[in-house]
Design a protein around this motif. Structure first.
Motif, PDB file in Angstrom:
ATOM      1  N   ASP A  26     -31.688 -49.035 -59.047  1.00 35.36           N
ATOM      2  CA  ASP A  26     -30.639 -48.604 -58.123  1.00 35.36           C
ATOM      3  C   ASP A  26     -31.155 -47.655 -57.040  1.00 35.36           C
ATOM      4  O   ASP A  26     -30.635 -46.554 -56.861  1.00 35.36           O
ATOM      5  CB  ASP A  26     -29.494 -47.936 -58.899  1.00 35.36           C
ATOM      6  N   ASP A  27     -32.172 -48.067 -56.343  1.00 36.72           N
ATOM      7  CA  ASP A  27     -32.624 -47.361 -55.139  1.00 36.72           C
ATOM      8  C   ASP A  27     -33.562 -48.290 -54.387  1.00 36.72           C
ATOM      9  O   ASP A  27     -33.989 -49.312 -54.922  1.00 36.72           O
ATOM     10  CB  ASP A  27     -33.263 -46.009 -55.458  1.00 36.72           C
ATOM     11  N   ARG A  65     -21.282 -43.381 -72.403  1.00 35.34           N
ATOM     12  CA  ARG A  65     -21.949 -44.004 -71.258  1.00 35.34           C
ATOM     13  C   ARG A  65     -23.295 -43.362 -70.962  1.00 35.34           C
ATOM     14  O   ARG A  65     -23.400 -42.144 -70.833  1.00 35.34           O
ATOM     15  CB  ARG A  65     -21.035 -43.868 -70.051  1.00 35.34           C
ATOM     16  N   VAL A  66     -24.341 -44.181 -70.820  1.00 34.50           N
ATOM     17  CA  VAL A  66     -25.661 -43.697 -70.414  1.00 34.50           C
ATOM     18  C   VAL A  66     -25.599 -43.389 -68.917  1.00 34.50           C
ATOM     19  O   VAL A  66     -25.293 -44.259 -68.109  1.00 34.50           O
ATOM     20  CB  VAL A  66     -26.750 -44.748 -70.713  1.00 34.50           C
ATOM     21  N   VAL A  67     -25.903 -42.129 -68.575  1.00 34.96           N
ATOM     22  CA  VAL A  67     -25.786 -41.698 -67.178  1.00 34.96           C
ATOM     23  C   VAL A  67     -27.088 -41.164 -66.596  1.00 34.96           C
ATOM     24  O   VAL A  67     -27.130 -40.738 -65.440  1.00 34.96           O
ATOM     25  CB  VAL A  67     -24.654 -40.651 -67.013  1.00 34.96           C
ATOM     26  N   GLY A  68     -28.155 -41.195 -67.392  1.00 37.99           N
ATOM     27  CA  GLY A  68     -29.441 -40.747 -66.887  1.00 37.99           C
ATOM     28  C   GLY A  68     -30.550 -41.108 -67.856  1.00 37.99           C
ATOM     29  O   GLY A  68     -30.302 -41.432 -69.016  1.00 37.99           O
ATOM     30  N   VAL A  93     -30.786 -40.569 -62.393  1.00 37.07           N
ATOM     31  CA  VAL A  93     -29.429 -40.126 -62.670  1.00 37.07           C
ATOM     32  C   VAL A  93     -28.491 -41.143 -62.039  1.00 37.07           C
ATOM     33  O   VAL A  93     -28.680 -41.525 -60.875  1.00 37.07           O
ATOM     34  CB  VAL A  93     -29.188 -38.706 -62.096  1.00 37.07           C
ATOM     35  N   HIS A  94     -27.510 -41.590 -62.811  1.00 36.07           N
ATOM     36  CA  HIS A  94     -26.558 -42.577 -62.303  1.00 36.07           C
ATOM     37  C   HIS A  94     -25.888 -42.032 -61.042  1.00 36.07           C
ATOM     38  O   HIS A  94     -25.604 -40.828 -60.935  1.00 36.07           O
ATOM     39  CB  HIS A  94     -25.504 -42.881 -63.375  1.00 36.07           C
ATOM     40  N   ARG A  98     -24.737 -37.881 -59.716  1.00 36.79           N
ATOM     41  CA  ARG A  98     -25.562 -37.077 -58.819  1.00 36.79           C
ATOM     42  C   ARG A  98     -24.748 -35.904 -58.293  1.00 36.79           C
ATOM     43  O   ARG A  98     -23.595 -36.055 -57.927  1.00 36.79           O
ATOM     44  CB  ARG A  98     -26.110 -37.937 -57.685  1.00 36.79           C
ATOM     45  N   GLY A  99     -25.355 -34.731 -58.301  1.00 38.37           N
ATOM     46  CA  GLY A  99     -24.668 -33.512 -57.883  1.00 38.37           C
ATOM     47  C   GLY A  99     -23.908 -32.839 -59.012  1.00 38.37           C
ATOM     48  O   GLY A  99     -23.313 -31.780 -58.809  1.00 38.37           O
ATOM     49  N   SER A 100     -23.955 -33.405 -60.219  1.00 34.85           N
ATOM     50  CA  SER A 100     -23.214 -32.841 -61.355  1.00 34.85           C
ATOM     51  C   SER A 100     -24.002 -31.796 -62.127  1.00 34.85           C
ATOM     52  O   SER A 100     -23.467 -31.167 -63.038  1.00 34.85           O
ATOM     53  CB  SER A 100     -22.818 -33.967 -62.322  1.00 34.85           C
ATOM     54  N   GLY A 101     -25.288 -31.626 -61.808  1.00 30.15           N
ATOM     55  CA  GLY A 101     -26.131 -30.717 -62.566  1.00 30.15           C
ATOM     56  C   GLY A 101     -26.953 -31.415 -63.634  1.00 30.15           C
ATOM     57  O   GLY A 101     -27.773 -30.794 -64.310  1.00 30.15           O
ATOM     58  N   LEU A 102     -26.746 -32.736 -63.795  1.00 33.06           N
ATOM     59  CA  LEU A 102     -27.483 -33.474 -64.819  1.00 33.06           C
ATOM     60  C   LEU A 102     -28.984 -33.449 -64.555  1.00 33.06           C
ATOM     61  O   LEU A 102     -29.775 -33.250 -65.482  1.00 33.06           O
ATOM     62  CB  LEU A 102     -26.982 -34.922 -64.906  1.00 33.06           C
TER      63      LEU A 102
END
Length: 153
Positions: A26-27, A65-68, A93-94, A98-102
């Protein structure tokens, strides 16, 4: 069952591969080198990685859910008086996270885990086109101290 907002970091399993490969692809860079429709090479790679005690593929999970994902490798060496170093690879990171601190939590996890292994150094590489990632790593205290080279085989 975890609360929907709770985040956990755990070892990746084969069941996580579709989500992991989707994030890898996804990039602009990943889209040209990943094959989400053919998981067979990823299954084989995950087996090699999980069989090696110096390799750690982890996922961040929010709810179910896998998010990273990221890979952490421990490399023993002779330099730096026989130091072990940690290498962080494949940080993703999903898009929804992004921007959530993950990303920060992931890198802090990798640093903490590296300390537990008595590593003297955590290093990573980032493609020269990923300027946002470079700023992110610098904010976390990483220094762009070396030039990396690759030789395609």
């Amino acid at each position: 069952m975890a609360e929907p907002h709770e985040l956990s970091i755990r070892p990746a399993t084969q069941a996580d591969l579709p989500a992991i490969v989707e994030m890898l692809a996804d990039d602009p860079l990943g889209a040209t080198r990943e094959t989400p429709d053919d998981l067979a090479p990823y299954v084989a790679a995950l087996k090699r990685l999980t069989d090696d005690p110096n390799q750690h593929i982890v996922v961040a999970v929010r709810g179910e859910r896998v998010v990273g994902t990221l890979q952490l490798t421990f490399v023993p060496g002779l330099s730096r008086t026989g130091a072990t170093r940690a290498i962080v690879e494949g940080v993703r990171v999903h898009a929804d996270e992004r921007g959530s601190g993950l990303g920060t939590r992931f890198i802090e996890w990798a640093i903490d885990r590296s300390r537990q292994e008595n590593c003297l150094l955590v290093q990573l590489t980032s493609d020269v086109t990923r300027t946002d990632a470079h700023r992110f790593y610098e904010r976390l205290g990483f220094t762009a101290s070396h030039v990396g080279f690759k030789f395609p085989l």
